[in-house]
Design an enzyme around this catalytic site. Sequence first.
Site, PDB file in Angstrom:
ATOM      1  N   LYS A 186      -4.861  -9.384  -9.390  1.00  0.00           N
ATOM      2  CA  LYS A 186      -5.658 -10.229  -8.374  1.00  0.00           C
ATOM      3  C   LYS A 186      -7.052  -9.267  -8.627  1.00  0.00           C
ATOM      4  O   LYS A 186      -6.828  -8.063  -8.282  1.00  0.00           O
ATOM      5  CB  LYS A 186      -4.953  -9.911  -7.008  1.00  0.00           C
ATOM      6  CG  LYS A 186      -5.988 -10.475  -5.903  1.00  0.00           C
ATOM      7  CD  LYS A 186      -5.512  -9.897  -4.577  1.00  0.00           C
ATOM      8  CE  LYS A 186      -6.810  -9.700  -3.686  1.00  0.00           C
ATOM      9  NZ  LYS A 186      -6.657  -9.194  -2.531  1.00  0.00           N
ATOM     10  N   LYS A 223       0.853  -1.182  -0.057  1.00  0.00           N
ATOM     11  CA  LYS A 223       0.099  -0.087   0.039  1.00  0.00           C
ATOM     12  C   LYS A 223       0.923   1.241  -0.070  1.00  0.00           C
ATOM     13  O   LYS A 223       0.354   1.985  -0.771  1.00  0.00           O
ATOM     14  CB  LYS A 223      -0.761   0.012   1.369  1.00  0.00           C
ATOM     15  CG  LYS A 223      -2.077  -0.941   0.870  1.00  0.00           C
ATOM     16  CD  LYS A 223      -3.200  -1.102   1.889  1.00  0.00           C
ATOM     17  CE  LYS A 223      -4.241  -1.889   1.419  1.00  0.00           C
ATOM     18  NZ  LYS A 223      -4.653  -3.073   2.251  1.00  0.00           N
ATOM     19  N   LYS A 243     -11.252  -5.145  -4.449  1.00  0.00           N
ATOM     20  CA  LYS A 243     -11.987  -3.832  -4.180  1.00  0.00           C
ATOM     21  C   LYS A 243     -11.231  -2.586  -4.528  1.00  0.00           C
ATOM     22  O   LYS A 243     -11.547  -1.474  -5.152  1.00  0.00           O
ATOM     23  CB  LYS A 243     -12.658  -3.764  -2.881  1.00  0.00           C
ATOM     24  CG  LYS A 243     -13.715  -4.805  -2.697  1.00  0.00           C
ATOM     25  CD  LYS A 243     -14.166  -4.455  -1.281  1.00  0.00           C
ATOM     26  CE  LYS A 243     -14.579  -5.956  -0.606  1.00  0.00           C
ATOM     27  NZ  LYS A 243     -13.757  -6.093   0.689  1.00  0.00           N
TER      28      LYS A 243
END
Length: 349
Positions: free
Chosen positions: A217, A138, A220
Amino acid sequence: MIRINSDFSFIRSYEARGCSLNVERGLDLKILSGIQPSGSLHLGNYLAMMKPMISYMNRSELYVFIVNYHAMTSVSDGKKLAEGTLDVASDFLALGLDPEKCFFWVQSDVPEVTELTWILTCITPMGLLERCHSYKDKIAKGISPNHGLFAYPVLMAADILLYQANIVPVGKDQKQHIEVTRDIAIKFNSMYGDTFVVPEGEINDDVATVPGVDGQKMSKSYDNTIEIFLDEKALKKKVMSIKTDSTPVDEPKDPENCNLFQIYRHFAPNDRVQEVNRLYLEGGAAYGTLKKELVGILWDYFKDSRETKTRLMQDPGYIKTVLARGAEKARAIAASTLKDVRSKVGLNY
Ligand code: ADP
Ligand code: TRP
């Protein structure tokens, strides 16, 4: 005591490591997993987590919960978080989760988890969290990290350890978080005496990483999802956007590396999957035709659940009652673990 079918891969993996689970004798296992209400649920969530969890319902003690504290690390819009929570709850119920046969609740309705998180935080080495891929990924994507994102795996460990879960079914991306949970449990047990069950992750290779429409992958966070519940037009748009290569129809193609086939094979009937697999290998697989077929397959596959979901969303009061009852049941177990932990670490004076 509940009898578990011997086709469960975690039983095979226990046995492979010489562990002493005896399938014939029947097992008393707690299976637990959670999902974030951070956006509409998609086929990757369904295949890796929701479908197996629902299938375990009659065969084990099952804990399913909606991890809204975790979702706060990425969702800062309160209305969106609240609506997302009910949305995920209705997804599970519509897909067949029977709240009478399991523990089904919202994480924040059992506040004991936050106290356990703090207690575990105080024995968790920084290095353990600094090594976590999901945190590092992230940051690499430019997300400015908050402390919640860094501490995320400790909250997840508290989720699992509070209920003394044995088995945690998840997708491959959560493997490291389960390892962190195990490390924390082992450390606590060695410091304070046997307290926590050391859990096992259950990752089914067949659905470990379901690809999104772009081949990464499905997630969301990557804007590449096919949601479980879409209207027909939106479903068609998503499926038709699955990225495929430009190999001509008649030429052989590799089904293993085709995003379309890797989604198709989970939903089409078995004999049709075999047939399409052969078309890939021998030539004759037409992507456009298969995509149209997949739209129909998905539309039918979720038909009954879609109708139930529409009904449920018209009755949020019912969903809230189900969740409140679930939290009450879960809280009794959480309180008992926490009582033991508080006493061991010296909070009872
Ligand atoms: P997302 O990455 O879309 O935010 P979550 O983190 O909420 O999904 O994941 C919920 C569960 O679904 C986890 O067990 C996770 O491992 C699994 N999962 C999510 N996406 C996939 C995928 N594409 N393939 C396999 N499992 C997945
Ligand atoms: N971290 C998990 C995910 O993003 C969600 C989660 C939170 C979870 N607590 C859990 C999964 C406990 C299994 C068990 O998918």
